[in-house]
Write an enzyme that holds these catalytic residues in place. Structure first.
Site, PDB file in Angstrom:
ATOM      1  N   HIS A 160     -50.728  23.672 -85.232  1.00  0.00           N
ATOM      2  CA  HIS A 160     -51.965  23.535 -86.029  1.00  0.00           C
ATOM      3  C   HIS A 160     -51.673  22.944 -87.404  1.00  0.00           C
ATOM      4  CE1 HIS A 160     -53.668  26.370 -83.028  1.00  0.00           C
ATOM      5  NE2 HIS A 160     -52.504  26.967 -83.170  1.00  0.00           N
ATOM      6  N   SER A 163     -49.256  -1.807-103.380  1.00  0.00           N
ATOM      7  CA  SER A 163     -50.684  -1.957-103.635  1.00  0.00           C
ATOM      8  C   SER A 163     -50.875  -3.077-104.647  1.00  0.00           C
ATOM      9  CB  SER A 163     -51.246  -0.643-104.179  1.00  0.00           C
ATOM     10  OG  SER A 163     -52.413  -0.893-104.947  1.00  0.00           O
ATOM     11  N   LYS A 169     -47.571   2.537-105.862  1.00  0.00           N
ATOM     12  CA  LYS A 169     -47.750   2.821-104.441  1.00  0.00           C
ATOM     13  C   LYS A 169     -46.651   2.237-103.553  1.00  0.00           C
ATOM     14  CE  LYS A 169     -50.685   4.582-102.547  1.00  0.00           C
ATOM     15  NZ  LYS A 169     -52.051   4.164-102.198  1.00  0.00           N
ATOM     16  N   GLU A 199     -48.839   2.765 -89.929  1.00  0.00           N
ATOM     17  CA  GLU A 199     -50.299   2.810 -89.772  1.00  0.00           C
ATOM     18  C   GLU A 199     -50.775   1.779 -88.748  1.00  0.00           C
ATOM     19  OE1 GLU A 199     -52.001   4.206 -94.054  1.00  0.00           O
ATOM     20  OE2 GLU A 199     -50.813   2.393 -94.020  1.00  0.00           O
TER      21      GLU A 199
END
Ligand code: ARG
Length: 463
Positions: A157, A278, A284, A291
């Site tokens: 979980h 970024s 970043k 992804e």
């Protein structure tokens, strides 16, 4: 447009429909397979007495020249207005050797031809994918061995559950990819069947030796029913399914690593080679590689659904709907193979932060189960031990202490039979070492599992 039919038509094709109908823009990928199948079929026709020795030789030579030209001159394909790859080859062959080219079509249809080509192509793609999967698994094992015994929390979980060692965690993915390799091998076996010689749907009246043809093209066996042979796309769907499941595994691995690379987890850092920045925020470092792997899963699953749906209402035998299979399976294989290769690169560019992982494994009462097991060893039924430890955890959390930080006196207030040896039982090392049964996370067990995984992978080399 170069067409393979036309005798019974008075009018030309509407150009809008001609573009809609044509598959050459994508089935040109099958050129090499089509040439190979053509060459084998040519020899089968000669053996059947349909072609003379001279005709056979001229056709074989022409086919070779087409392939050679296609490999050297990209314009050759680009310029063509062929409807499909089969029409392209026939037209080019006729240009090269004249009328004899048209005899190659004897007893054959594009229906058995396209299935044969696609099977040859997919068989090769399966082999390439299998090798790429092996490389991925090798990278997984290398990364596992580098940090083999570093502890981290295992989650259920997404809550800290029980500690595991890093190699054990990564070997979970190794198992998934083992099953994927097995599925690709099984799909390959289903692919490896010869449809050629089924004609358009009813079989062929030319005395083609299909067994010989199968051997010649490296197929395991001959498709037993001509109607099924030209209308079966199970093999395409099975390849897509195996690829989709593989992509799902890649996506889960990507998700784990995306989480672990956050400042919140801080378990690992991704190499600069596989991250991006970024355009606005200078600090970043984004996990784009992972992804994209995760994102492409949706695309692959979509092709599986479109393939199943496309087939579900088709009456026997061949229907043009089936032309839609190609872009789907090509895109699936391009996507999945690229994802496997990129995932391999990511694994080769990961640094772990062992202190962060170990710290996390020590926090969050991940040793509460150890305390319950300790009480069981002292004679308590697990149900009661579980209840009691729950209350101890509640108490410790209120005091802001870990289980190791509670005093013996505090423990005794809950259970008089707790003794000084409890602290040893609560240690991270003991928690790990005790999971000794097959499949568990004890470091000594994981060492054996790593060796077995290496052996399995070595055994898989080259096949
Ligand atoms: N381009 C077609 C396909 O991909 C080849 C088979 C065409 N057969 C036919 N009867 N129109 O399915």
């Amino acid at each position: 447009m170069e067409k393979l039919w036309g005798g019974r038509f008075r009018e030309a094709l509407d150009p809008e429909f001609a573009r809609f109908n044509a598959s050459f823009p994508f089935d040109r990928r099958l050129l090499r397979a089509d040439i190979r199948a053509n060459a084998a079929y040519c020899r089968a026709l000669r053996r059947a007495g349909v072609l003379s020795e001279d005709e056979e030789a001229r056709i074989l030579e022409g086919l070779e020249r087409i392939l050679e030209r296609a490999e050297r001159d990209s314009d050759y394909l680009e310029r063509s207005s062929a409807e499909d790859v089969h029409g392209f080859v026939e037209a080019r062959l006729a240009e090269l050797i004249g009328e004899t080219a048209y005899k190659l079509r004897t007893g054959r249809s594009r229906n058995d031809q396209v299935s044969t080509d696609l099977r040859l192509y997919l068989r090769e793609q399966c082999d390439l994918l299998l090798e790429e999967l092996r490389q991925l698994q090798a990278a997984l094992l290398d990364l596992a061995e580098r940090y083999a015994e570093v502890a981290l929390p295992g989650y259920t979980h997404l809550q800290r559950a029980q500690p595991v060692v890093w190699a054990h965690y990564l070997l979970a993915y190794f198992e998934m990819f083992e099953r994927d390799r097995e599925r690709v091998r099984l799909a390959r076996a289903r692919v490896n069947v010869l449809p050629l010689g089924s004609g358009a749907l009813a079989g062929t009246s030319v005395p083609i030796d299909r067994e010989w043809l199968a051997r010649e093209l490296g197929f395991e066996r001959v498709a037993g029913n001509s109607l099924d042979a030209v209308s079966d796309r199970d093999f395409v769907l099975e390849v897509i399914f195996a690829a989709a499941l593989l992509q799902m595994h890649l996506s889960r691995l990507a998700e784990d690593f995306i989480l672990y690379a956050t400042s919140e987890f801080g378990f690992l850092t991704l190499g600069d080679a596989v991250a991006t920045g970024s355009s606005l925020m200078p600090q970043k470092k984004n996990p784009d590689a992972l992804e994209l792997i995760r994102g492409k899963a949706g695309r692959v699953f979509g092709h599986l659904m479109s393939g199943l749906t496309m087939m579900k209402g088709l009456p026997l035998a061949y229907n043009k709907d089936m032309q839609e299979d190609k872009e789907a399976v090509f895109d699936v294989l391009d996507t999945v193979r690229a994802s496997v290769r990129v995932a391999t690169v990511v694994l080769r560019h990961v640094e772990l932060r062992p202190e962060r992982m170990t710290q996390a494994a020590l926090e969050g009462y991940t040793n509460a189960t150890e305390l319950a097991d300790y009480l069981v060893r002292k004679g308590m039924a697990f149900r009661h031990a579980h209840e009691l430890v729950g209350r101890i955890v509640l108490y410790a959390a209120e005091k802001g202490k870990s289980l190791n930080e509670l005093s013996l006196e505090e423990y005794r207030r809950f259970a008089p039979h707790i003794e000084g040896d409890v602290y040893d039982a609560l240690s991270l090392e003991r928690a790990l070492a005790s999971k000794r049964a097959i499949g568990g996370t004890a470091p000594e067990r994981v060492r054996i599992a790593l060796c077995e995984a290496r052996e399995r992978l070595q055994g898989a080399q080259g096949g």
